[in-house]
Scaffold this motif. Sequence first.
Motif, mmCIF file in Angstrom:
data_model
loop_
_atom_site.group_PDB
_atom_site.id
_atom_site.type_symbol
_atom_site.label_atom_id
_atom_site.label_comp_id
_atom_site.label_asym_id
_atom_site.label_seq_id
_atom_site.Cartn_x
_atom_site.Cartn_y
_atom_site.Cartn_z
ATOM 1 N N ILE A 189 97.119 104.353 38.403
ATOM 2 C CA ILE A 189 98.100 103.875 39.401
ATOM 3 C C ILE A 189 97.416 103.775 40.772
ATOM 4 O O ILE A 189 96.824 104.749 41.242
ATOM 5 N N LYS A 190 97.487 102.595 41.351
ATOM 6 C CA LYS A 190 96.836 102.376 42.650
ATOM 7 C C LYS A 190 97.892 102.140 43.732
ATOM 8 O O LYS A 190 99.034 101.788 43.437
ATOM 9 N N ILE A 191 97.461 102.287 44.981
ATOM 10 C CA ILE A 191 98.384 102.059 46.107
ATOM 11 C C ILE A 191 97.992 100.765 46.783
ATOM 12 O O ILE A 191 96.825 100.592 47.157
ATOM 13 N N SER A 192 98.950 99.878 46.935
ATOM 14 C CA SER A 192 98.665 98.644 47.666
ATOM 15 C C SER A 192 99.253 98.755 49.069
ATOM 16 O O SER A 192 100.449 98.962 49.232
ATOM 17 N N GLU A 193 98.388 98.578 50.057
ATOM 18 C CA GLU A 193 98.848 98.649 51.450
ATOM 19 C C GLU A 193 99.262 97.268 51.949
ATOM 20 O O GLU A 193 99.617 97.104 53.117
ATOM 21 N N TRP A 194 99.180 96.276 51.060
ATOM 22 C CA TRP A 194 99.383 94.893 51.486
ATOM 23 C C TRP A 194 100.713 94.692 52.225
ATOM 24 O O TRP A 194 100.739 94.122 53.310
ATOM 25 N N GLU A 195 101.815 95.164 51.653
ATOM 26 C CA GLU A 195 103.119 94.955 52.311
ATOM 27 C C GLU A 195 103.117 95.557 53.719
ATOM 28 O O GLU A 195 103.635 94.959 54.661
ATOM 29 N N THR A 196 102.528 96.743 53.845
ATOM 30 C CA THR A 196 102.569 97.435 55.149
ATOM 31 C C THR A 196 101.682 96.725 56.174
ATOM 32 O O THR A 196 101.815 96.957 57.370
ATOM 33 N N GLN A 197 100.758 95.895 55.691
ATOM 34 C CA GLN A 197 99.844 95.215 56.617
ATOM 35 C C GLN A 197 100.354 93.847 57.062
ATOM 36 O O GLN A 197 99.712 93.168 57.860
ATOM 37 N N GLN A 198 101.464 93.403 56.528
ATOM 38 C CA GLN A 198 102.011 92.105 56.931
ATOM 39 C C GLN A 198 102.677 92.240 58.304
ATOM 40 O O GLN A 198 102.859 93.340 58.809
ATOM 41 N N SER A 199 103.049 91.089 58.895
ATOM 42 C CA SER A 199 103.598 91.178 60.265
ATOM 43 C C SER A 199 105.031 91.719 60.261
ATOM 44 O O SER A 199 105.566 92.095 61.294
ATOM 45 N N GLY A 200 105.663 91.745 59.131
ATOM 46 C CA GLY A 200 107.030 92.270 59.056
ATOM 47 C C GLY A 200 107.344 92.568 57.600
ATOM 48 O O GLY A 200 106.445 92.573 56.745
ATOM 49 N N TRP A 201 108.622 92.805 57.313
ATOM 50 C CA TRP A 201 109.050 93.141 55.953
ATOM 51 C C TRP A 201 108.827 91.950 55.015
ATOM 52 O O TRP A 201 109.035 90.792 55.405
ATOM 53 N N THR A 202 108.399 92.197 53.798
ATOM 54 C CA THR A 202 108.166 91.146 52.794
ATOM 55 C C THR A 202 109.189 91.261 51.682
ATOM 56 O O THR A 202 109.407 92.379 51.166
ATOM 57 N N ARG A 203 109.771 90.141 51.294
ATOM 58 C CA ARG A 203 110.703 90.183 50.157
ATOM 59 C C ARG A 203 109.935 90.555 48.883
ATOM 60 O O ARG A 203 108.770 90.181 48.732
ATOM 61 N N THR A 204 110.611 91.239 48.007
ATOM 62 C CA THR A 204 109.951 91.752 46.801
ATOM 63 C C THR A 204 109.400 90.618 45.932
ATOM 64 O O THR A 204 108.329 90.736 45.337
ATOM 65 N N LYS A 205 110.101 89.517 45.889
ATOM 66 C CA LYS A 205 109.611 88.380 45.083
ATOM 67 C C LYS A 205 108.209 87.966 45.567
ATOM 68 O O LYS A 205 107.305 87.741 44.765
ATOM 69 N N LEU A 206 108.047 87.897 46.887
ATOM 70 C CA LEU A 206 106.759 87.450 47.426
ATOM 71 C C LEU A 206 105.669 88.483 47.162
ATOM 72 O O LEU A 206 104.517 88.138 46.896
#
Length: 373
Positions: free
Chosen positions: A77-94
């Motif tokens: 199990i890995k941790i993705s920091e990608w969502e936290t690095q975006q400019s704002g909240w990301t929808r789960t689909k994306l």
Amino acid sequence: MSQGKIVLMACGSFSPPTYMHLRMFEIARDYMQSLGMGTVVGGIVSPVHDAYGKKDLVASHHRISMLKLALRSSGWIKISEWETQQSGWTRTKLSLQYHQDTINCHMSPLNINTESPSWLPDDVLNVNSIDEQNNLNEKLNGNVGEGVTVKLLCGADLLESFAKPGLWSDEDLETIVGRHGLVVVTRAGSDPGRFIYESDMLYKYRKNVTLVTNYIANEVSSTVIRRLLQRGESAKYLTDDAVLAYIRQNRLYGSVPCVTEYNLLNDILANYEKSPQDVIMTSPEETSFKNILISIRDKPSIVDETITVKRAKKSNFLMPNHTDTISPTLDPKPKMAYIDKVPSTYVPGKAVKIVSDVKQHAIKDEKGGGCAL
Ligand SMILES: Nc1ncnc2c1ncn2[C@@H]1O[C@H](COP(=O)(O)OP(=O)(O)OP(=O)(O)O)[C@@H](O)[C@H]1O
Ligand SMILES: NC(=O)c1ccc[n+]([C@@H]2O[C@H](COP(=O)(O)O)[C@@H](O)[C@H]2O)c1
């Protein structure tokens, strides 16, 4: 029927991570593999962006640090920091789409030499060598493709949030369930089977929704841990000790530092992810240290740990310098202690007991005749 190669991805706050967040992955993987539903080649935890703004959502760097501590023993199990690095909240689909596209891109022979993101599960790249007979059969029958499908792994409460007006768009839900698929772990007080039956969209795609009954129910949640900590009560055995130590150390969720000597030691240990040999302590007195031996005790009659730290010759300060003097050396965990002062009568090499509280650290010798500081 096998659904081919699968990566399970859990979205959420993880503020803080609990044992159940991690169990969810293990339960889901066992279930899918034992029923030949596919080959689970990895798991990803994707903590939500700070802008999600949920109550008690601590900064993402804290949530990521806690997840790293909680998942340090997981091989898949890995941790993705990608969502936290975006400019704002990301929808789960994306987020599902991004992770799936990136994984499949890295599996392509054209990209074999490009650097993989840190969250890419290791087995994704070995995926052909771990293909199971089921998958091979399905492949021969043309039922599954070569690529990896990233499925949304969630608890039944997240599934039920699909019905909250305005929270999820119909189009997003159709893509999430229709193209990726859901793996839902049961949670007390929820009836995901009925929920699916009562939703036309979920019913239409029910083949893409895997319901996993959690027979070893554990109703721990982040809310429960936060509540205990706020009340100054114990949250031990609900999440990893290192996560709790991190929380106390950073005073998260209104927690206050605990007063036992074990907590003191755990707080210190939580800082060190590197091997002992890699860690150099900063110290105002780095020269002229003498070894001394300290026994950390829980109860006066039981010696639980023996550690070695170094003592400055010319001062009353005790500080660990290198951790390569740790004893016993076979133990992989770094062990160290920090004590403000030692009595001038202290004889190096003699076992001592450390008594600590928030404000002061005291040290006593074997006969109990030491001096409180
Ligand atoms: N005890 C549990 N059983 C099954 N699923 C769970 C459990 N706890 C959390 N989950 C799932 O873990 C994912 C991440 O959830 P989240 O970070 O919101 O955790 P939480 O513990 O429910 O948080 P909070 O208490 O802050 O609402 C969600 O899909 C959620 O349904
Ligand atoms: N429309 C959407 O894509 C949508 C809506 C609500 C929540 N979510 C996600 O679900 C997760 C919910 O987490 P919590 O249970 O901690 O609120 C988060 O990762 C959040 O981004 C997605």
